[in-house]
Design an enzyme around this catalytic site. Structure first.
Site, mmCIF file in Angstrom:
data_model
loop_
_atom_site.group_PDB
_atom_site.id
_atom_site.type_symbol
_atom_site.label_atom_id
_atom_site.label_comp_id
_atom_site.label_asym_id
_atom_site.label_seq_id
_atom_site.Cartn_x
_atom_site.Cartn_y
_atom_site.Cartn_z
ATOM 1 N N ASP A 143 0.864 -1.172 0.000
ATOM 2 C CA ASP A 143 0.000 0.000 0.000
ATOM 3 C C ASP A 143 0.909 1.232 0.000
ATOM 4 O OD1 ASP A 143 -2.540 1.263 0.210
ATOM 5 O OD2 ASP A 143 -2.421 1.320 2.379
ATOM 6 N N LYS A 199 -0.884 -1.753 -4.762
ATOM 7 C CA LYS A 199 -1.636 -0.520 -5.048
ATOM 8 C C LYS A 199 -0.606 0.578 -5.288
ATOM 9 C CE LYS A 199 -4.924 -1.049 -1.369
ATOM 10 N NZ LYS A 199 -5.782 -0.384 -0.369
ATOM 11 N N ASP A 259 -8.154 -8.253 5.922
ATOM 12 C CA ASP A 259 -9.295 -7.981 6.808
ATOM 13 C C ASP A 259 -9.747 -6.525 6.775
ATOM 14 O OD1 ASP A 259 -6.976 -6.862 8.184
ATOM 15 O OD2 ASP A 259 -8.333 -6.626 9.888
ATOM 16 N N ARG A 304 -11.340 -12.258 6.586
ATOM 17 C CA ARG A 304 -10.063 -12.897 6.233
ATOM 18 C C ARG A 304 -10.198 -14.256 5.572
ATOM 19 N NH1 ARG A 304 -5.750 -10.072 8.421
ATOM 20 N NH2 ARG A 304 -5.989 -9.263 10.535
HETATM 21 P P1 IMP Z 1 1.636 -0.351 3.880
HETATM 22 O O1 IMP Z 1 2.589 -0.432 5.017
HETATM 23 O O2 IMP Z 1 0.913 0.956 3.830
HETATM 24 O O3 IMP Z 1 2.218 -0.743 2.549
HETATM 25 O O4 IMP Z 1 0.478 -1.333 4.219
HETATM 26 C C1 IMP Z 1 0.571 -2.657 4.084
HETATM 27 C C2 IMP Z 1 -0.328 -3.338 5.099
HETATM 28 O O5 IMP Z 1 -1.581 -2.661 5.272
HETATM 29 C C3 IMP Z 1 -0.659 -4.678 4.536
HETATM 30 O O6 IMP Z 1 0.186 -5.644 5.109
HETATM 31 C C4 IMP Z 1 -2.106 -4.882 4.917
HETATM 32 O O7 IMP Z 1 -2.159 -5.590 6.133
HETATM 33 C C5 IMP Z 1 -2.683 -3.516 5.146
HETATM 34 N N1 IMP Z 1 -3.522 -3.077 3.998
HETATM 35 C C6 IMP Z 1 -3.197 -2.193 3.040
HETATM 36 N N2 IMP Z 1 -4.178 -2.051 2.133
HETATM 37 C C7 IMP Z 1 -5.164 -2.892 2.516
HETATM 38 C C8 IMP Z 1 -6.450 -3.225 1.963
HETATM 39 O O8 IMP Z 1 -6.899 -2.721 0.920
HETATM 40 N N3 IMP Z 1 -7.159 -4.148 2.659
HETATM 41 C C9 IMP Z 1 -6.717 -4.741 3.807
HETATM 42 N N4 IMP Z 1 -5.514 -4.462 4.344
HETATM 43 C C10 IMP Z 1 -4.745 -3.551 3.708
#
Ligand code: IMP
Ligand code: MG
Length: 174
Positions: free
Chosen positions: A101, A129, A157, A163
């Site tokens: 993300d 994403k 989740d 999940r």
């Molecule tokens: P980042 O650190 O912002 O890249 O986020 C990654 C973590 O956020 C992932 O391991 C997911 O657990 C959670 N996450 C990010 N986007 C989503 C989503 O669309 N649905 C569910 N969990 C998400």
């Protein structure tokens, strides 16, 4: 209030097909010792990917990375736990997460692993994403490129629900 999209965004069949392609790609390009899976979201993907890589001898380990307090927004602060039980020194690690993300989670985990003395680390995520990225990070293996939508199922989740679904769904405002 939120509800699930009417149809899955990615069906169970599409996921299984892509997992098997990813396994082939990984087996060809990276000889690794351990799959390190980021709990909790990556549990289902990890188990399917690991089975698809059954011919490539490897071990499994888990690490807990949490950044989401509750809801859809990351708190920004990443809590990593479980490293103290692992001995990854000199190991080649395939780090697996459910989704990229902002990139904060994977970027932090890769630094933690490098500091702990792994000999090599490559990263694999089921979904990416790209639009949401705030740190400069690219995964080595990506299952699906998706739009900026909140997704659930196949390990992912929303407040700990959804999940166990075998496909990926979009969460929409009801
Ligand atoms: P980042 O650190 O912002 O890249 O986020 C990654 C973590 O956020 C992932 O391991 C997911 O657990 C959670 N996450 C990010 N986007 C989503 C989503 O669309 N649905 C569910 N969990 C998400
Ligand atoms: Mg996660």
């Amino acid at each position: 209030m939120y509800k699930m999209s009417e149809k899955p965004m990615i069906t169970a069949e599409q996921i299984q097909k892509r997992v098997s392609e990813l396994a082939t790609e990984i087996a060809k390009s990276f000889e690794f010792d351990v799959i390190l899976s980021a709990l909790t979201g990556a549990y289902m993907f990890t188990s399917d990917l690991s089975r698809a890589l059954a011919n490539t001898k490897h071990r499994i380990a888990f690490i807990k990375a949490s950044s989401y307090g509750s809801g859809m927004e990351s708190s920004g602060k990443l809590k990593v736990s479980g490293m103290e039980h692992l001995d990854l020194k000199g190991k080649k690690v395939l780090l697996v997460d459910d989704i990229l993300d902002t990139g904060n989670t994977m970027c932090t985990l890769v630094s933690v692993l490098k500091e702990s003395g792994v000999s090599d680390v490559r990263t694999c995520v089921l979904m990416n994403k790209e639009e949401r990225r705030t740190v400069d990070f690219h995964a080595d293996f990506v299952g699906f490129e998706i739009k900026n939508e909140f997704v659930v199922g196949y390990g992912l989740d929303f407040n700990e629900d959804y999940r166990t679904l075998p496909e990926v769904w979009t969460l929409i405002e009801a």
